[in-house]
Structure formats: structure tokens, C-alpha cells
Design a protein around this motif. Sequence first.
Motif: not given
Length: 276
Positions: A224-230, A133-137, A82-91
Motif C-alpha cells: 500500500p505504501l507503493t500506491w501512496l508514493l505513486e 506542521l513539519d509537512f506544511a513547512v 532531486f524533486l523526484f526524491a524530495f516528493t518521495g521523502m515528503m510522503a
Amino acid sequence: MGRVVSRIVITPPGALNLPRFRELWEAREIFYRFGARDVVLRYRQTVIGVTWVVLQPLVTAAIFAVVFGQVADLPSGDVPYFLFAFTGMMAWNLFSGVLSRSAPSLVANQALVSKVFFPRMLVPLSTMLSVLLDFAVSLVLFVVLLLVNGVNPGWAILTAPLWILCALVLASGLGLAGAALNVKYRDVTYVLPWITQVLLYATPVAYALDAVPDDIRWLFDLNPLTWLLEGFRWAFLGAPQPAVWQIWALPLTAVVVLLGGMLVFQKLEREFADVI
């Protein structure tokens, strides 16, 4: 003594000219106004308001955790899926939010664009304020989840501003080009969501890069989005560090994309008032 009269001469941008950055800075109040209006309009007449910002990544991450973590049994390292997926969704939400909101912004403000002179580039760029703002929340919620699960990202958290900035710059460059093209070709409104959806599954947002078969791994390594997610997972979860070349290549790519988006915007801006 004669009175000295100063004149401001407005000239159209050249086809291959970058914007006048001093002019953008002097008009920064417009940037803030557009950004603040975007926030107000998004949550006006909603029942739960900013709570939508929390629900979206939470629900999506939960679905990904069930589908990819439980059903497909894909790896997520040493952290809960869940944390793994949540981090990916934030990015992903940071990147896609700027892109999806900036592309239609000129058409949505066509009355101002066609009648009032101001640096029009500020309109698509201002959308990043509401996305931030969304990202900060989401980030506040994410910190709580880290504490609950006892996950310590370590010193790599210091690189987080770099990845956040890269996401904003990369999305802004694409958003500027999309906004300019959307004025002349309204097909962008229909094509962009489809492309974004395809990129969501073509980028390791909900699954680990280690789960990608070796014979197609090179396709993901070129994204490049792979680099961003990693980079995000390294910074926020303490996942393995991305390849050094990716750490250098992402900021460079983001800057090149931003400059390219500015050039496209400048080239097409001369026709905005006529075709919008």
C-alpha cells in the motif's frame, strides 16, 4: 423540589468495541493540548528550531539524487531527480513521522495514563499535529522548488488532499496498534525503527517503480505504501496516474487499518493502568 444529580458511569471498553467517537470529539481540547506540547518539546532548546524540518528532507533527497540519480543512473521521468526524491521523502516523512511518534507516546506519558481518566486514544492520535506542521513547512519549500524548476503538476494536484489523508489514516492505524502493544511489550520500541527502515527501501521512495525488475514487481504492487508514493508523485509532480484500482484500494486499506488499530487499542486499553 429534589435536586437532580447526573452521574457519569465509566465502563471499560469491550474487546471488540470501537471507541466512542462522541467522547473523543468532546475531549478534542486534550487532543490539541497534547499536539501543541509535542511541538514545543521538539523544538525547545534547539539552535535552529524548525529549520531541522527543512534540512532533513533536503539533505536526504540530495543524497538519494546522487546515489540513485547519478551513480545508479535510475530514471525519474521528466523531472529532476532531486524533486523526484524530495516528493518521495515528503510522503514518507508524513507516514513514518506519525507512526514513529505515536507508538511510544503512551509510555512517554505514563504518569497521566495511569492516574488521570481521559480518552487515551487521543495521545497517539495527537502526534499527527506536529507531523502535519513539519509537512506544511516542507510543502512550502517544495512549492518554491517547483517554481524554480518550472514543473507544473497540472490538475492532479487537486487529488493531493486525498493522498495526505490516506497517509495520516494509514499511519494512525498502525500507530494506535503500536502504542497499545508498546505498553505491554517494550520490544516495540526497538523493533519498529528497524521495520520502518526496511520499509523505506522496500518502497519506491528514492527510486521509480519502473526501475524495479519485472520478476519482483508484484511484491511492490501489493505494498500500500507503493500506491501512496505513486499517488503523491502523480499529484505533486504530474507523474503518470496510478492504476485505478490502487486509487480506490488505498483509501479502503487505510480505513481498514485504522479500524483494526482502534480495535487492538480498545482490547489492550483495559490493562494500561496495570502494566504501564
